[in-house]
Scaffold this motif. Structure first.
Motif, short mmCIF file in Angstrom:
data_model
loop_
_atom_site.label_atom_id
_atom_site.label_comp_id
_atom_site.label_asym_id
_atom_site.label_seq_id
_atom_site.Cartn_x
_atom_site.Cartn_y
_atom_site.Cartn_z
N HIS A 59 0.81 -1.22 0.00
CA HIS A 59 0.00 0.00 0.00
C HIS A 59 0.84 1.26 0.00
O HIS A 59 0.33 2.36 -0.16
CB HIS A 59 -0.95 0.01 1.20
CG HIS A 59 -2.00 -1.06 1.11
ND1 HIS A 59 -2.94 -1.08 0.12
CD2 HIS A 59 -2.22 -2.15 1.88
CE1 HIS A 59 -3.72 -2.14 0.29
NE2 HIS A 59 -3.30 -2.80 1.34
N GLN A 60 2.15 1.11 0.24
CA GLN A 60 3.04 2.27 0.19
C GLN A 60 3.61 2.47 -1.21
O GLN A 60 4.45 3.33 -1.43
CB GLN A 60 4.18 2.09 1.20
CG GLN A 60 3.69 1.95 2.63
CD GLN A 60 4.69 1.26 3.54
OE1 GLN A 60 5.80 0.96 3.14
NE2 GLN A 60 4.28 1.00 4.77
N VAL A 61 3.20 1.60 -2.13
CA VAL A 61 3.74 1.65 -3.49
C VAL A 61 2.77 2.42 -4.38
O VAL A 61 1.60 2.07 -4.49
CB VAL A 61 3.93 0.22 -4.04
CG1 VAL A 61 4.35 0.26 -5.49
CG2 VAL A 61 4.95 -0.52 -3.20
N GLY A 62 3.28 3.47 -5.00
CA GLY A 62 2.42 4.31 -5.82
C GLY A 62 1.84 3.59 -7.03
O GLY A 62 0.76 3.93 -7.52
#
Lengths: 445, 501
Positions: free
Chosen positions: A227-230
């Motif tokens: 979820h921290q990956v754009g």
């Protein structure tokens, strides 16, 4: 094949069918897309080159530094590409947990910055993580950093939409597979490939594999970390499943030992996750006479992950014993068999003995250099252990006084030397610590 | 409602036994009011012994210093004072803590004075022969001046070092391990001034070693600092000084949540809640530092890693078993071979499982009409029990008042725990806490394992709410005995008058 540059060798990797006797699926053909055969060794060669190319080809004065948050394959590819263009490369990460990769990066000439650990005494008003500082440094005016930004850069996805995806379709004679299985790291390959495959056939099912939350598989993110990956969009995947490091290693071993594919753990995870998922679909296909196709990605090669395997499954790298070892002497045996000598007697012996004993200090050279018993020789315990494998390293006519910090290791070595037939070897009771505490002299030379 | 998101606490004996004695705990709060802090002095001694076991395993000598700031209790301090003087000391960070330590039976030679120091603190430390952990060359000069002016004997000093990531040429080529910047200590590459000050003031101070304290859970950072201190002390020896102790501070951690799975489920749910794919798990959607930027999670969760597979003595053991980055030997071997004593200053982990904080339930009402969530109003506030302040998330244990009342049967429920201050922000936790059943007025909630930094760290008398009293408890036969914290002495059974000597 003749190329002007190694970058031309990026892409066009083979699609290899896995023998059904290995995976046991009766109605599904399973193919491995061998991204490990890219010239720098991984699937990341594609996005690394695609992201960096416009900047590197424009970099005429060889200034600046390419930076990326990468713990492995992207860093490896970028470091090589930067080197070819006379530009420096810096990797910033807190996940460099595989020593071979780290050393390989250093060999290539990368700089590595490791982010600090979490705070133990929390300041809840400070939610500025080290990455925020990293991004701030990048946007400083006058910064010569060139941030490839693999987790947010659309060119990461493009590299796969233009390369990996179309290659799969071409090798399947213009058809998209029914399933595509990829481990999710930056989400670049899964997103790019999925896009192309769905354009060919909207019924393609995409399985994204993430690491089990408390586990670590190099190159794969956990369900929280994605979820921290754009580039990560949950809509890309029909299913997201997690795999464990155990499964990754199982899969890796199957690919290596039964398929001749020298895959790393990420490829192993993809294979194992694919077979686990496809088994149900395969059962449903029984008796329908239909055949289906599935493709998974073998991300990189095994060589860099030997210590990863050694740590988790040492039996796979089983070693045989190397002969006599002082470690083989148990504590009880050492106490029963070794001769010890107290500090006062040892001082007399080393001053007045006839012949005088050879004093062997088993500590590290650095500690020995700092302070030692005058006239002693330094043979660090690891070296001493090796020496003993070759036989008795001293003449039997030379008495020996062994000294270590507290007299524990020297006791074992004294027992081992006695067993080897040395008539007069003694261990300094209480070691150098007792020697110091008794006020006996220690010198620094 | 979804499955309840519990974060149930890790509770070990004897604390586990105390929690089962509901009647005793209720009687304590009936007598002494809510909130109430309960301490088990015997447990702190057991923890010290566990750390000593790690020392023994690595053949190391030196002291375990209790960091006083973790808990202000007299009972804990007195119990530790009764331990072997060569093995256990106390680390004080103010003149009041120093006076307290002396009053609890610590002699000066077992006390380490750390932190920012005013003249009174330095004077008393020098007067009683405490070891002074020096923060800067300036502090060394001030101490030295005091010693001269008052004709004291030489004062033992450690020098606190920092800035290990900037030391050059000692790491693997091309690798730089970053650390958070600290406002304490002298940067190791600026230590030259410190060394000459030590030499200049040799008649007033006795240099006994180096110290570091890093605010990180990262073992590699600590191993690097440890090794650089050993190398530093080696330079000192080359200059004719004779340091022999390395103080590696604390930060060994505590595991608060019992099950890894619960912790993982909750933190994943927090990410999902921040992204908006599930309902909030917190009061007004608080994200604990995480934020949603266009569907991607940014920021870092300001949360203490509440489930930890290794903490306390286990963490120390891991640190001591780690290879040093330059010299390659295990850090314990490094200390042993260089003949250095090891000092540690565990605060939180030395009081692991040593105490709990009790609060009476005053009122229970629905948070809003349809949510199925409740507000549980407690006779306690966020200052009395500041787990949230430290980002520690763990459930309280419900201790119903009656026997088998209606409260005993019931369904899991999500509640917000609100405090007794007239402030919107006074929540005991900003997280929706799941309890196995809905409490009723008169029940107790026990916050377990709060002896470290939590039970009275921020307690104050604003709004004239009662500040928690603290009692020490001890198991005797089948029952628990108690006495006020200030009346505890390790020589007498709890709750009895000291025998005449």
């Amino acid at each position: 094949m003749r190329y002007d540059s190694i970058t031309e060798a990026i892409g066009n990797t083979p699609l290899v069918r896995i023998d059904p006797a290995v995976h046991g699926l009766r109605n599904i053909d399973l193919y491995a897309k061998l991204e490990m055969l890219n010239p720098f060794g991984s699937v990341k060669d594609r996005p690394a080159w695609h992201m960096a190319r416009p900047h590197l080809e424009a970099a005429t004065d060889a200034e600046g530094t390419v930076v990326e948050l990468s713990s492995g394959n992207t860093a490896k590819a970028l470091a090589l590409l930067a080197g070819m263009h006379g530009v420096r490369f810096k990797s910033v990460t807190n996940r460099m947990r595989v020593p071979e990769i780290k050393e390989l990066l250093l060999l290539i000439g990368a700089e590595i910055e490791e982010l600090p650990g979490r705070s133990e005494c929390l300041d809840p008003t400070d939610t500025d993580d080290p990455l925020t500082h990293f991004h701030r440094a990048l946007s400083d005016p006058g910064s010569t950093y060139l941030h490839t930004d693999q987790y947010f850069n659309p060119r990461n996805v493009e590299a796969h939409a233009e390369g990996t995806g179309p290659e799969i379709v071409k090798d399947l004679d213009g058809r998209a597979p029914d399933w595509f299985i990829a481990c999710v790291g930056t989400a670049g390959s899964s997103t790019g490939v999925a896009r192309v495959l769905r354009e060919h056939d909207p019924r393609v099912r995409v399985l994204g594999l993430v690491a089990h939350k408390s586990d670590f598989i190099p190159g794969i993110r956990t369900i929280d970390e994605v979820h921290q990956v754009g580039l990560f969009d949950p809509a890309t995947y029909d299913t997201i499943e997690s795999v464990t490091s155990d499964e990754a290693i199982d899969g890796m071993i199957t690919l290596i030992r039964r398929c001749g594919l020298l895959s790393g753990p990420t490829g192993g995870a993809a294979y194992q996750g694919a077979v686990r998922q496809l088994r149900y679909a395969d059962e449903e296909l029984d008796g329908t006479g239909q055949r289906r196709t599935a493709v998974f990605i073998v991300c990189d090669r095994a060589e860099s992950y030997l210590s990863y395997v050694r740590q988790r499954r040492p039996e796979l790298l089983g070693r045989t014993g190397r002969g006599r070892s002082a470690v083989a002497v148990t504590g009880a045996e050492a106490r029963a068999e070794a001769r010890v000598i107290g500090v006062d007697d040892a001082r007399r012996w080393s001053a007045e003995g006839d012949p005088r004993p050879l004093v062997v200090d088993l500590r590290s050279p650095h500690a020995y250099a700092a302070l030692h018993i005058e006239g002693s020789v330094n043979i660090v315990d690891e070296v001493f252990e090796d020496l003993l494998r070759g036989g008795l390293p001293f003449s039997k006519r030379t008495p020996v006084l062994l000294a270590c910090p507290v007299g524990e290791k020297s006791l074992r070595y004294a027992a081992a030397l006695s067993r080897m037939g040395h008539p007069d070897v003694r261990s300094l009771a209480g070691g150098i610590v007792a020697w110091r505490d008794a006020g006996a002299p220690l010198v620094r030379e | 409602m979804d499955a309840p998101l519990y974060l149930r606490p890790r509770v070990e004996p004897p604390l586990a036994g105390l929690l089962t004695d509901r009647h005793f705990l209720h009687s304590l709060v009936d007598a002494l009011g809510s909130p109430l802090n309960v301490l088990l002095p015997e447990a702190v001694a057991e923890n010290a012994a566990r750390f000593r076991t790690v020392y023994d395993r690595h053949h190391l000598t030196g002291r375990v210093y209790f960091a006083h700031k973790a808990n202000r209790s007299s009972a804990l301090l007195r119990r530790l004072a009764a331990e072997d003087p060569a093995a256990v000391g106390v680390d004080v960070a103010s003149v009041a803590e120093l006076r307290h330590a002396l009053g609890c039976g610590f002699t000066g030679d077992r006390i380490m004075a750390t932190g920012p120091k005013d003249a009174a603190f330095l004077w008393l430390a020098a007067r009683v022969g405490a070891t002074v952990n020096l923060d800067s060359p300036g502090e060394l000069e001030r101490l030295s001046g005091l010693v001269r002016a008052h004709g004291f004997g030489r004062v033992a000093v450690l020098v606190r070092l920092s800035g290990f990531e900037h030391a050059s040429g000692r790491e693997g080529a091309g690798t730089r391990l970053l650390s958070r910047r600290s406002r304490f200590g002298t940067p190791v590459q600026g230590a030259e001034a410190l060394l000459s000050a030590l030499e200049r003031n040799a008649e007033t101070v006795e240099f006994v070693g180096a110290a570091y304290h890093l605010d990180t859970t990262g073992l590699e950072e600590k191993a690097r600092a440890l090794e650089q201190c050993v190398l530093f002390m080696d330079e000192c020896r080359a200059r004719g000084l004779s340091p022999r102790a390395l103080d590696i501070g604390g930060g060994f951690g505590v595991g608060y949540v019992a099950e890894a799975e619960e912790w993982e489920r909750w933190t994943t749910a927090l990410t999902e809640a921040v992204l908006g794919v599930r309902p909030p798990l917190t009061w007004r959607g608080h994200g604990y530092g995480l934020r949603n930027e266009g569907g991607t999670v940014r920021g870092a969760a300001a949360l203490y890693p509440a489930h930890r597979p290794t903490a306390g003595p286990g963490y120390l053991d891991e640190l001591l078993s780690l290879p040093a980055p330059v010299l390659g030997r295990h850090t314990a071997t490094l200390l042993l071979e260089h003949l250095h004593d090891l000092h540690i200053e565990p605060g939180r982990s030395l009081v692991d499982q040593c105490g709990l904080s009790l609060a009476r339930v005053l009122d229970v009402r629905p948070a809003d009409p349809d949510s199925g969530q409740y507000l549980v109003h407690l006779a306690m506030n966020a200052g009395d029990m500041s787990l949230e302040e430290h980002g520690v998330l763990v459930d309280p244990v419900l201790l119903p008042r009656g026997g088998t009342t209606a409260a005993v049967d019931g369904e899991a429920v999500g509640v917000y725990l609100t405090g007794n201050l007239c402030l919107e922000g006074d929540l005991l936790t900003r997280r929706l806490v799941h309890l196995p059943r809905l409490p009723v007025a008169g029940d107790l909630l026990a916050f377990v394992n709060t002896a470290g930094y939590a039970m009275d760290f921020h307690a104050h008398r604003a709004q004239r709410q009662p500040v928690a009293r603290t009692v020490a408890v001890e198991r005797r036969g089948e029952s628990w005995n108690w006495c006020p914290d200030e009346d505890y002495w390790p020589i007498t059974p709890v709750g009895e008058q000291p025998d005449e000597v």
